[in-house]
Design an enzyme around this catalytic site. Sequence first.
Site, PDB file in Angstrom:
ATOM      1  N   SER A 162      -2.953  -5.163  -5.982  1.00  3.25           N
ATOM      2  CA  SER A 162      -1.645  -4.684  -6.455  1.00  3.25           C
ATOM      3  C   SER A 162      -0.848  -5.720  -7.243  1.00  3.25           C
ATOM      4  CB  SER A 162      -0.803  -4.212  -5.277  1.00  3.25           C
ATOM      5  OG  SER A 162      -1.217  -2.937  -4.892  1.00  3.25           O
ATOM      6  N   LYS A 219      -0.202  -4.843 -10.749  1.00  2.49           N
ATOM      7  CA  LYS A 219       0.836  -3.866 -11.152  1.00  2.49           C
ATOM      8  C   LYS A 219       1.969  -4.541 -11.916  1.00  2.49           C
ATOM      9  CE  LYS A 219      -0.046  -0.916  -7.105  1.00  2.49           C
ATOM     10  NZ  LYS A 219       0.386  -0.674  -5.715  1.00  2.49           N
ATOM     11  N   TYR A 252      -6.810   2.293 -13.470  1.00  2.00           N
ATOM     12  CA  TYR A 252      -6.105   1.713 -12.313  1.00  2.00           C
ATOM     13  C   TYR A 252      -7.065   0.951 -11.389  1.00  2.00           C
ATOM     14  CZ  TYR A 252      -3.571   1.466  -7.892  1.00  2.00           C
ATOM     15  OH  TYR A 252      -3.008   1.014  -6.732  1.00  2.00           O
ATOM     16  N   TYR A 288       6.583  -3.539  -0.698  1.00  2.00           N
ATOM     17  CA  TYR A 288       6.643  -2.202  -0.115  1.00  2.00           C
ATOM     18  C   TYR A 288       7.728  -2.134   0.961  1.00  2.00           C
ATOM     19  CZ  TYR A 288       2.238  -2.900  -2.362  1.00  2.00           C
ATOM     20  OH  TYR A 288       1.291  -3.274  -3.257  1.00  2.00           O
ATOM     21  N   VAL A 318      -3.602  -6.160  -1.548  1.00  4.05           N
ATOM     22  CA  VAL A 318      -4.408  -6.039  -0.326  1.00  4.05           C
ATOM     23  C   VAL A 318      -5.653  -6.935  -0.325  1.00  4.05           C
ATOM     24  CG1 VAL A 318      -3.638  -3.727   0.400  1.00  4.05           C
ATOM     25  CG2 VAL A 318      -5.593  -3.952  -1.141  1.00  4.05           C
TER      26      VAL A 318
END
Length: 304
Positions: free
Chosen positions: A64, A67, A189, A240, A258
């Site tokens: 992530s 991103k 992605y 998050y 992760v």
Amino acid sequence: MIDYQNVIDTIHENLRDEVNRGLVASYIPELANIDVQNFGIHLRFLDGQTYGTGDWNKKFSIQSISKVLTLAMALSRYPEDLWQRVDVEPSGNPFNHLSLLELENGIPRNPLINAGALVIADILVSLLENPKEDFLNYVRAVVDDSTIVFNLEVARSERLTGYNNYAAANLLKAYGNLTNDVDDVLDFYFHQCAIEMTCEQLTKAFLMFANHGKCCLKTNQLSPSQAKRINAIMLTCGFYDEAGEFAFEVGLPGKSGVGGGIVALLPNHFTISVWSPGLNMKGNSLLGMKALEDFTSMTKLSIF
Ligand code: GLN
């Protein structure tokens, strides 16, 4: 004058034998094989000083963390109406949560949860001629390092088990917030998440956010205002449902993945990255969070 090498060595030494180091992400089968004992830290100041300790030069899956890089690329090439397709509010939910998509008409809460990153991926798939290759070349240019590659096994492994991401992409499509084919967006992605970098490459990649949009080669990748906005989103949404905790304990904008990586920065000063593959219950690197908390406590360098 702080002895930074000593600071990060001390943090590493104090944590490296920790028994309680969380669990390696297993929902992407290829990541389940990573040795939980890996642990590295790298620190880079804007003036060029760098410090590394432990496994700072081993490649891992950035997941992530990518991103933030897709957001930077999309924002630098796409007018501000990107923000009509994705919001900038913390979600307070796990990274792969879907419920708010239904409540909020297919507009993801922010670009750093999976649904938001899928919208950004859709924008790049529309915009780029060869999306995967062009994005990889962008990352290589920002880091000034042509050795950066996708781990194709990780991308494939995630595609085979990415049911949540398929669900998110299909919901976005149903709400009219995905212009390309679901499969094309997901393929992009899964590849962006499967980029591998070392802690050292990550501190280089994130220099542009600490330096008002200028990357390691001092060329402008973002405007100062775009860099400021991305930092704000990292601070409020980068972890998050643990973004508050990270701001509280560490006090820096940052982003986790992760794969167990975390990269954080202090604008005008430094970037720092940590890799320890064991994750806590919220999907953030357990030792990574602790190491960064120790770093800002010992050096008193945080945005607060
Ligand atoms: N590729 C992962 C996923 O979509 C990224 C999640 C993460 O790093 N938090 O599930």
